[in-house]
Design a protein around this motif. Sequence first.
Motif, PDB file in Angstrom:
ATOM      1  N   LYS A 160      88.821  32.128  11.521  1.00  0.00           N
ATOM      2  CA  LYS A 160      88.353  31.178  10.500  1.00  0.00           C
ATOM      3  C   LYS A 160      88.590  31.738   9.101  1.00  0.00           C
ATOM      4  O   LYS A 160      89.019  31.013   8.190  1.00  0.00           O
ATOM      5  N   GLU A 161      88.309  33.015   8.924  1.00  0.00           N
ATOM      6  CA  GLU A 161      88.537  33.647   7.633  1.00  0.00           C
ATOM      7  C   GLU A 161      90.026  33.663   7.290  1.00  0.00           C
ATOM      8  O   GLU A 161      90.418  33.423   6.145  1.00  0.00           O
ATOM      9  N   MET A 162      90.856  33.930   8.291  1.00  0.00           N
ATOM     10  CA  MET A 162      92.300  33.912   8.075  1.00  0.00           C
ATOM     11  C   MET A 162      92.766  32.528   7.650  1.00  0.00           C
ATOM     12  O   MET A 162      93.588  32.385   6.742  1.00  0.00           O
ATOM     13  N   ALA A 163      92.228  31.498   8.316  1.00  0.00           N
ATOM     14  CA  ALA A 163      92.618  30.121   8.005  1.00  0.00           C
ATOM     15  C   ALA A 163      92.204  29.711   6.602  1.00  0.00           C
ATOM     16  O   ALA A 163      92.814  28.831   6.000  1.00  0.00           O
ATOM     17  N   ASN A 164      91.160  30.354   6.082  1.00  0.00           N
ATOM     18  CA  ASN A 164      90.711  30.068   4.725  1.00  0.00           C
ATOM     19  C   ASN A 164      91.445  30.884   3.676  1.00  0.00           C
ATOM     20  O   ASN A 164      91.112  30.829   2.496  1.00  0.00           O
ATOM     21  N   GLY A 165      92.439  31.645   4.115  1.00  0.00           N
ATOM     22  CA  GLY A 165      93.326  32.318   3.185  1.00  0.00           C
ATOM     23  C   GLY A 165      92.950  33.729   2.808  1.00  0.00           C
ATOM     24  O   GLY A 165      93.555  34.319   1.909  1.00  0.00           O
ATOM     25  N   PHE A 166      91.958  34.310   3.503  1.00  0.00           N
ATOM     26  CA  PHE A 166      91.481  35.629   3.119  1.00  0.00           C
ATOM     27  C   PHE A 166      92.268  36.739   3.810  1.00  0.00           C
ATOM     28  O   PHE A 166      92.687  36.604   4.962  1.00  0.00           O
ATOM     29  N   ARG A 167      92.433  37.858   3.113  1.00  0.00           N
ATOM     30  CA  ARG A 167      93.107  39.037   3.633  1.00  0.00           C
ATOM     31  C   ARG A 167      92.093  39.945   4.319  1.00  0.00           C
ATOM     32  O   ARG A 167      90.885  39.747   4.237  1.00  0.00           O
ATOM     33  N   SER A 168      92.592  40.992   4.968  1.00  0.00           N
ATOM     34  CA  SER A 168      91.731  41.884   5.762  1.00  0.00           C
ATOM     35  C   SER A 168      90.587  42.477   4.942  1.00  0.00           C
ATOM     36  O   SER A 168      89.448  42.561   5.408  1.00  0.00           O
ATOM     37  N   LYS A 169      90.882  42.893   3.717  1.00  0.00           N
ATOM     38  CA  LYS A 169      89.857  43.508   2.869  1.00  0.00           C
ATOM     39  C   LYS A 169      88.709  42.537   2.617  1.00  0.00           C
ATOM     40  O   LYS A 169      87.531  42.911   2.677  1.00  0.00           O
ATOM     41  N   LEU A 175      82.369  39.755   6.658  1.00  0.00           N
ATOM     42  CA  LEU A 175      81.791  39.913   7.995  1.00  0.00           C
ATOM     43  C   LEU A 175      81.082  41.257   8.175  1.00  0.00           C
ATOM     44  O   LEU A 175      80.599  41.557   9.274  1.00  0.00           O
ATOM     45  N   ASN A 176      81.049  42.038   7.116  1.00  0.00           N
ATOM     46  CA  ASN A 176      80.388  43.351   7.164  1.00  0.00           C
ATOM     47  C   ASN A 176      81.009  44.240   8.248  1.00  0.00           C
ATOM     48  O   ASN A 176      80.310  44.842   9.066  1.00  0.00           O
ATOM     49  N   LEU A 177      82.330  44.302   8.225  1.00  0.00           N
ATOM     50  CA  LEU A 177      83.083  45.128   9.161  1.00  0.00           C
ATOM     51  C   LEU A 177      83.973  46.073   8.383  1.00  0.00           C
ATOM     52  O   LEU A 177      84.210  45.893   7.192  1.00  0.00           O
ATOM     53  N   SER A 178      84.496  47.069   9.048  1.00  0.00           N
ATOM     54  CA  SER A 178      85.495  47.916   8.407  1.00  0.00           C
ATOM     55  C   SER A 178      86.823  47.167   8.393  1.00  0.00           C
ATOM     56  O   SER A 178      87.086  46.305   9.242  1.00  0.00           O
ATOM     57  N   GLU A 179      87.666  47.494   7.427  1.00  0.00           N
ATOM     58  CA  GLU A 179      88.970  46.851   7.350  1.00  0.00           C
ATOM     59  C   GLU A 179      89.809  47.175   8.589  1.00  0.00           C
ATOM     60  O   GLU A 179      90.567  46.328   9.086  1.00  0.00           O
ATOM     61  N   ARG A 180      89.647  48.373   9.116  1.00  0.00           N
ATOM     62  CA  ARG A 180      90.367  48.762  10.328  1.00  0.00           C
ATOM     63  C   ARG A 180      89.964  47.876  11.505  1.00  0.00           C
ATOM     64  O   ARG A 180      90.808  47.457  12.303  1.00  0.00           O
TER      65      ARG A 180
END
Length: 210
Positions: A160-169, A175-180
């Motif tokens: 969903k985040e990808m579909a909204n145009g957001f990058r990994s960072k 989502l309070n996750l590490s970029e890795r």
Amino acid sequence: MADKLENRSNIKKDDAFLASIHFSPIATVVSDPLLPDNPIIEVNQPFCDLTGYTPDEILGRNCRFLAGPKTEPWVTEQIKSGVSEQRPTLVEILNYKKNGDPFRNAVMIAPVFDDEGEIKYFIGSQVELPDEETGPSSTRYRAAVGMVKELSPRQLQVLKEMANGFRSKQIAYHLNLSERTVKMHRSIVLKKLGSSSLADAVRLAVEAGL
């Protein structure tokens, strides 16, 4: 305008996102909203095959050049609204190929942001629809929903985040996750969806209504 587009495109040639559309079997373009009239700056071969235009005839133009006498103006307005509001949009519209042949086109447009959250690109993909495969109950819609259902809740969040145009960072922050960890989930999402590029995964997400 042409010189400005050429200079800006050259700067971006090493962008992995731009390069990724060439691995997609789906007709795909990338446009630059920071240039006047949001021109196309990258195009893949399936788009050329679908429309009959060469890259030189496509680059530097707004995607509305595919419109023609019977293109629905209200659908064009839906696309313009999606671009203006920087949100994913999926519509079906009558477009025209270079030889003048009309075709029903399932057009998906989605924003892509940079690491600072500023708009960077719009990605657009096109699928020609046969007469029997139109509307929200189309085969593609049902297939996309079925594929998305195979994702875990966390993978679905990442998609969903990808579909909204957001990058990994940005996804990591949201989502309070590490970029890795985000990159790991993104890789799994692409594999589960059978997507050869980020663009394909985004289109599936939008087709499924995420």
